[in-house]
Design a protein around this motif. Structure first.
Motif, PDB file in Angstrom:
ATOM      1  N   SER A 113      71.300  64.031  55.550  1.00  0.00           N
ATOM      2  CA  SER A 113      72.240  63.664  54.485  1.00  0.00           C
ATOM      3  C   SER A 113      73.157  62.530  54.913  1.00  0.00           C
ATOM      4  O   SER A 113      73.738  61.846  54.074  1.00  0.00           O
ATOM      5  CB  SER A 113      73.074  64.886  54.095  1.00  0.00           C
ATOM      6  N   SER A 114      73.289  62.322  56.232  1.00  0.00           N
ATOM      7  CA  SER A 114      74.116  61.212  56.713  1.00  0.00           C
ATOM      8  C   SER A 114      73.365  59.894  56.689  1.00  0.00           C
ATOM      9  O   SER A 114      73.969  58.839  56.855  1.00  0.00           O
ATOM     10  CB  SER A 114      74.591  61.487  58.146  1.00  0.00           C
ATOM     11  N   ILE A 115      72.042  59.932  56.510  1.00  0.00           N
ATOM     12  CA  ILE A 115      71.213  58.732  56.570  1.00  0.00           C
ATOM     13  C   ILE A 115      70.569  58.422  55.226  1.00  0.00           C
ATOM     14  O   ILE A 115      70.650  57.297  54.732  1.00  0.00           O
ATOM     15  CB  ILE A 115      70.109  58.893  57.649  1.00  0.00           C
ATOM     16  N   LYS A 116      69.924  59.417  54.632  1.00  0.00           N
ATOM     17  CA  LYS A 116      69.228  59.172  53.373  1.00  0.00           C
ATOM     18  C   LYS A 116      70.230  58.802  52.289  1.00  0.00           C
ATOM     19  O   LYS A 116      71.167  59.538  51.995  1.00  0.00           O
ATOM     20  CB  LYS A 116      68.432  60.405  52.959  1.00  0.00           C
ATOM     21  N   GLY A 117      70.043  57.618  51.716  1.00  0.00           N
ATOM     22  CA  GLY A 117      70.930  57.131  50.669  1.00  0.00           C
ATOM     23  C   GLY A 117      72.161  56.407  51.174  1.00  0.00           C
ATOM     24  O   GLY A 117      72.910  55.847  50.377  1.00  0.00           O
ATOM     25  N   ASP A 118      72.394  56.393  52.494  1.00  0.00           N
ATOM     26  CA  ASP A 118      73.554  55.705  53.045  1.00  0.00           C
ATOM     27  C   ASP A 118      73.331  54.195  52.968  1.00  0.00           C
ATOM     28  O   ASP A 118      72.343  53.688  53.510  1.00  0.00           O
ATOM     29  CB  ASP A 118      73.761  56.128  54.502  1.00  0.00           C
ATOM     30  N   PRO A 119      74.215  53.443  52.327  1.00  0.00           N
ATOM     31  CA  PRO A 119      74.021  51.991  52.217  1.00  0.00           C
ATOM     32  C   PRO A 119      74.018  51.280  53.554  1.00  0.00           C
ATOM     33  O   PRO A 119      73.505  50.161  53.667  1.00  0.00           O
ATOM     34  CB  PRO A 119      75.190  51.533  51.336  1.00  0.00           C
ATOM     35  N   SER A 120      74.578  51.902  54.592  1.00  0.00           N
ATOM     36  CA  SER A 120      74.536  51.296  55.921  1.00  0.00           C
ATOM     37  C   SER A 120      73.142  51.380  56.546  1.00  0.00           C
ATOM     38  O   SER A 120      72.832  50.634  57.476  1.00  0.00           O
ATOM     39  CB  SER A 120      75.548  51.972  56.851  1.00  0.00           C
ATOM     40  N   ALA A 178      60.791  64.699  57.303  1.00  0.00           N
ATOM     41  CA  ALA A 178      61.161  66.103  57.149  1.00  0.00           C
ATOM     42  C   ALA A 178      62.600  66.210  56.648  1.00  0.00           C
ATOM     43  O   ALA A 178      63.468  65.438  57.055  1.00  0.00           O
ATOM     44  CB  ALA A 178      61.023  66.834  58.481  1.00  0.00           C
ATOM     45  N   THR A 179      62.843  67.156  55.787  1.00  0.00           N
ATOM     46  CA  THR A 179      64.200  67.398  55.284  1.00  0.00           C
ATOM     47  C   THR A 179      64.762  68.729  55.778  1.00  0.00           C
ATOM     48  O   THR A 179      65.915  69.037  55.504  1.00  0.00           O
ATOM     49  CB  THR A 179      64.220  67.391  53.740  1.00  0.00           C
TER      50      THR A 179
END
Length: 210
Positions: free
Chosen positions: A1-8, A23-24
């Motif tokens: 959740s800290s990576i997927k969808g993060d604009p950075s 994997a989720t």
């Protein structure tokens, strides 16, 4: 959740995830923190009683079966490429290289013979020479430094996620263009732990076979 969808994490989200398997519900071993115990799990399937980020001089010389040992037994080549390592077989911290992210130098059978260790645990710069000469091993463990593993905030970007994402954007295309990858290779991109808990943490797999 800290990576997927993060604009950075633009490269991961726009380039890697659409063409990768990921994997989720991937977790580090329950309650195992901080980093070193999880890196030992990646290499040995156990933290071997280590519960801190101790240096090799304090908790190294670990005995027991681990992956590199098994690969040697079956004559399968392996190499660890460590970004910013000051030398081959680096057993002391040299920022931004950190021994806690280099599990191989904690095992007695790796470090007891320095010539053996220097052949197998090398600075990341060696990877590009090995790729150019078709000399990469069958199993390769690549570790970014503390500025590129999304751990520390480093200038000029001062955004740990963006720093790691840009590092992957430079590295991954060089790997996927290599014959070692094209002819049956696979790339596993993972984090060692969920720092605020046990996860889920990132696990992304790339393969030329889709």
């Amino acid at each position: 959740s800290s990576i997927k969808g993060d604009p950075s994490a633009r490269y991961i989200n726009r380039q890697l995830l659409p063409r990768a398997a990921y994997a989720t519900r991937y977790y580090n071993p329950r309650g195992i923190h901080p980093s070193l115990p999880n890196y030992l799990w990646l290499e040995a399937g156990s933290n071997l009683g280590i519960t801190s980020d101790c240096d090799p001089g304090a908790c190294g010389n670990l005995p027991g079966v681990h992956l590199a040992d098994l690969l040697d037994r079956h004559r399968i080549s392996w190499k660890a490429y460590e970004e910013s390592a000051p030398s081959s077989c680096p057993t002391a911290n040299s920022y931004p290289y950190a021994t806690k992210h280099d599990p191989f130098v904690y095992f007695h059978d790796v470090t007891a013979d320095r010539r053996y260790c220097r052949r197998h645990v090398v600075p990341l710069t060696r990877l590009f020479t090995d790729l150019a000469h078709g000399a990469v091993a069958r199993y390769n463990f690549i570790t970014p430094n503390l500025c590129h593993d999304m751990h520390d905030s480093c200038g000029p970007t001062n955004d740990p996620v963006a720093q790691g994402d840009r590092w992957l954007a430079r590295l991954i295309p060089r790997l996927t263009r290599s014959p070692s990858y094209i002819h049956g290779g696979a790339i596993f991109i993972t984090w060692d732990e969920g720092e605020g808990g046990d996860g889920p943490i990132g696990l992304i797999v790339l393969s030329p076979d889709g």
